[in-house]
Design a protein around this motif. Structure first.
Motif, PDB file in Angstrom:
ATOM      1  N   ILE A  28     -43.948  52.630  30.234  1.00  0.00           N
ATOM      2  CA  ILE A  28     -43.643  51.223  29.982  1.00  0.00           C
ATOM      3  C   ILE A  28     -44.942  50.421  29.914  1.00  0.00           C
ATOM      4  N   THR A  29     -45.045  49.554  28.902  1.00  0.00           N
ATOM      5  CA  THR A  29     -46.199  48.675  28.774  1.00  0.00           C
ATOM      6  C   THR A  29     -45.720  47.223  28.749  1.00  0.00           C
ATOM      7  N   SER A  30     -46.644  46.315  28.993  1.00  0.00           N
ATOM      8  CA  SER A  30     -46.320  44.888  28.880  1.00  0.00           C
ATOM      9  C   SER A  30     -47.322  44.231  27.945  1.00  0.00           C
ATOM     10  N   TYR A  31     -46.905  43.098  27.372  1.00  0.00           N
ATOM     11  CA  TYR A  31     -47.777  42.329  26.499  1.00  0.00           C
ATOM     12  C   TYR A  31     -47.321  40.879  26.522  1.00  0.00           C
ATOM     13  N   ASP A  32     -48.224  39.988  26.161  1.00  0.00           N
ATOM     14  CA  ASP A  32     -47.919  38.557  26.116  1.00  0.00           C
ATOM     15  C   ASP A  32     -47.176  38.271  24.812  1.00  0.00           C
ATOM     16  N   ALA A  33     -45.923  37.867  24.931  1.00  0.00           N
ATOM     17  CA  ALA A  33     -45.084  37.620  23.750  1.00  0.00           C
ATOM     18  C   ALA A  33     -45.546  36.411  22.948  1.00  0.00           C
ATOM     19  N   ASN A  34     -46.395  35.570  23.532  1.00  0.00           N
ATOM     20  CA  ASN A  34     -46.904  34.404  22.808  1.00  0.00           C
ATOM     21  C   ASN A  34     -47.989  34.775  21.800  1.00  0.00           C
ATOM     22  N   ILE A  35     -48.577  35.946  21.943  1.00  0.00           N
ATOM     23  CA  ILE A  35     -49.627  36.381  21.019  1.00  0.00           C
ATOM     24  C   ILE A  35     -48.961  36.964  19.774  1.00  0.00           C
ATOM     25  N   VAL A  36     -49.159  36.298  18.651  1.00  0.00           N
ATOM     26  CA  VAL A  36     -48.534  36.721  17.405  1.00  0.00           C
ATOM     27  C   VAL A  36     -49.284  37.892  16.787  1.00  0.00           C
ATOM     28  N   GLU A  37     -50.605  37.834  16.823  1.00  0.00           N
ATOM     29  CA  GLU A  37     -51.428  38.883  16.247  1.00  0.00           C
ATOM     30  C   GLU A  37     -52.481  39.293  17.266  1.00  0.00           C
ATOM     31  N   CYS A  38     -52.511  40.576  17.593  1.00  0.00           N
ATOM     32  CA  CYS A  38     -53.462  41.063  18.584  1.00  0.00           C
ATOM     33  C   CYS A  38     -54.838  41.235  17.941  1.00  0.00           C
ATOM     34  N   THR A  39     -55.833  40.560  18.488  1.00  0.00           N
ATOM     35  CA  THR A  39     -57.206  40.691  17.992  1.00  0.00           C
ATOM     36  C   THR A  39     -58.104  41.357  19.032  1.00  0.00           C
ATOM     37  N   GLN A  40     -57.541  41.712  20.181  1.00  0.00           N
ATOM     38  CA  GLN A  40     -58.324  42.378  21.217  1.00  0.00           C
ATOM     39  C   GLN A  40     -58.696  43.782  20.779  1.00  0.00           C
ATOM     40  N   GLU A  41     -59.854  44.219  21.229  1.00  0.00           N
ATOM     41  CA  GLU A  41     -60.267  45.589  20.994  1.00  0.00           C
ATOM     42  C   GLU A  41     -60.355  46.283  22.339  1.00  0.00           C
ATOM     43  N   GLY A  42     -60.062  47.550  22.348  1.00  0.00           N
ATOM     44  CA  GLY A  42     -60.126  48.303  23.592  1.00  0.00           C
ATOM     45  C   GLY A  42     -59.571  49.698  23.393  1.00  0.00           C
ATOM     46  N   GLU A  43     -59.648  50.475  24.449  1.00  0.00           N
ATOM     47  CA  GLU A  43     -59.175  51.859  24.422  1.00  0.00           C
ATOM     48  C   GLU A  43     -57.650  51.874  24.320  1.00  0.00           C
ATOM     49  N   LEU A  44     -57.137  52.643  23.374  1.00  0.00           N
ATOM     50  CA  LEU A  44     -55.697  52.731  23.203  1.00  0.00           C
ATOM     51  C   LEU A  44     -55.105  53.953  23.905  1.00  0.00           C
ATOM     52  N   SER A  45     -55.922  54.980  24.102  1.00  0.00           N
ATOM     53  CA  SER A  45     -55.463  56.169  24.809  1.00  0.00           C
ATOM     54  C   SER A  45     -55.633  55.945  26.295  1.00  0.00           C
ATOM     55  N   GLY A  46     -54.641  56.401  27.058  1.00  0.00           N
ATOM     56  CA  GLY A  46     -54.718  56.241  28.496  1.00  0.00           C
ATOM     57  C   GLY A  46     -54.069  57.407  29.211  1.00  0.00           C
ATOM     58  N   MET A  47     -54.242  57.430  30.521  1.00  0.00           N
ATOM     59  CA  MET A  47     -53.637  58.463  31.351  1.00  0.00           C
ATOM     60  C   MET A  47     -53.270  57.827  32.688  1.00  0.00           C
ATOM     61  N   SER A  48     -52.062  58.110  33.143  1.00  0.00           N
ATOM     62  CA  SER A  48     -51.617  57.685  34.462  1.00  0.00           C
ATOM     63  C   SER A  48     -50.956  58.872  35.139  1.00  0.00           C
ATOM     64  N   THR A  49     -50.881  58.805  36.451  1.00  0.00           N
ATOM     65  CA  THR A  49     -50.379  59.927  37.230  1.00  0.00           C
ATOM     66  C   THR A  49     -49.064  59.579  37.910  1.00  0.00           C
ATOM     67  N   ILE A  50     -48.105  60.472  37.749  1.00  0.00           N
ATOM     68  CA  ILE A  50     -46.873  60.399  38.534  1.00  0.00           C
ATOM     69  C   ILE A  50     -47.208  61.123  39.831  1.00  0.00           C
ATOM     70  N   GLN A  51     -47.193  60.396  40.930  1.00  0.00           N
ATOM     71  CA  GLN A  51     -47.706  60.947  42.186  1.00  0.00           C
ATOM     72  C   GLN A  51     -46.611  61.383  43.145  1.00  0.00           C
ATOM     73  N   ASN A  52     -46.982  62.375  43.938  1.00  0.00           N
ATOM     74  CA  ASN A  52     -46.193  62.829  45.093  1.00  0.00           C
ATOM     75  C   ASN A  52     -44.760  63.226  44.746  1.00  0.00           C
ATOM     76  N   ILE A  53     -44.629  64.123  43.783  1.00  0.00           N
ATOM     77  CA  ILE A  53     -43.311  64.630  43.415  1.00  0.00           C
ATOM     78  C   ILE A  53     -43.088  65.939  44.159  1.00  0.00           C
ATOM     79  N   SER A  54     -41.904  66.071  44.717  1.00  0.00           N
ATOM     80  CA  SER A  54     -41.555  67.282  45.448  1.00  0.00           C
ATOM     81  C   SER A  54     -40.216  67.785  44.943  1.00  0.00           C
ATOM     82  N   PHE A  55     -40.053  69.096  44.853  1.00  0.00           N
ATOM     83  CA  PHE A  55     -38.827  69.708  44.364  1.00  0.00           C
ATOM     84  C   PHE A  55     -38.250  70.571  45.480  1.00  0.00           C
ATOM     85  N   ASN A  56     -37.256  70.027  46.169  1.00  0.00           N
ATOM     86  CA  ASN A  56     -36.678  70.725  47.315  1.00  0.00           C
ATOM     87  C   ASN A  56     -35.278  71.253  47.058  1.00  0.00           C
TER      88      ASN A  56
END
Length: 150
Positions: free
Chosen positions: A87-115
């Motif tokens: 899930i991502t968020s963005y400002d709905a008031n911005i009609v056209e995005c002119t920001q530059e930045g890294e588009l690829s990312g990585m996040s971790t799902i932490q502490n998962i256990s299978f019992n």
């Protein structure tokens, strides 16, 4: 005097309803999951972290969290399905995005256990996007449970 007070009250009321300055108004979207790092098998009771790679729509989007949908596979009682969306968020008031930045990312799902030993396989379905008919497209990775040695 009462008329002036009433007019002032109404003027302030109308002014406070002015929508010109809405400030940041967050909307939410889905990022394309491009990959995930899972072990070859799970051991009951062990704790795991799963790295998930994603691609943002544009630089105005920010990663927020993961959304999960979990259920037993209707075709196999021994398989448990975990659907994952980024899930991502963005400002709905911005009609056209002119920001530059890294588009690829990585996040971790932490502490998962299978019992739960009722399942021999965990099927992860990572949402990659939507097809032509708006049907969900997934990257599917199955991970078996390691047999418990007695």
């Amino acid at each position: 005097m009462k008329k002036i007070a009433l007019l002032m009250f109404l003027a302030i009321g109308f002014y406070s309803c002015n929508n010109d300055d809405l400030g940041t108004r967050l909307n939410y979207s889905i990022a394309e999951i491009t990959g995930a790092e899972l072990p070859e098998s799970f051991d009951s009771g062990e704790i795991y972290n799963i790295d998930v790679h994603y691609e943002l729509v544009n630089a105005c989007h920010n990663f927020v969290s993961f959304n999960f949908n979990e259920f037993e596979d209707p075709e196999s009682e021994s398989t448990y399905v975990i659907e994952v969306a980024a899930i991502t968020s963005y400002d709905a008031n911005i009609v056209e995005c002119t920001q530059e930045g890294e588009l690829s990312g990585m996040s971790t799902i932490q502490n998962i256990s299978f019992n739960n030993m009722n399942y021999s396989t965990y099927r992860f379905k990572f949402l990659t996007g939507y097809g032509e008919n708006e049907d969900e497209q997934f990257l599917i990775i199955e991970v078996p449970m390691q047999e418990v040695e007695n």
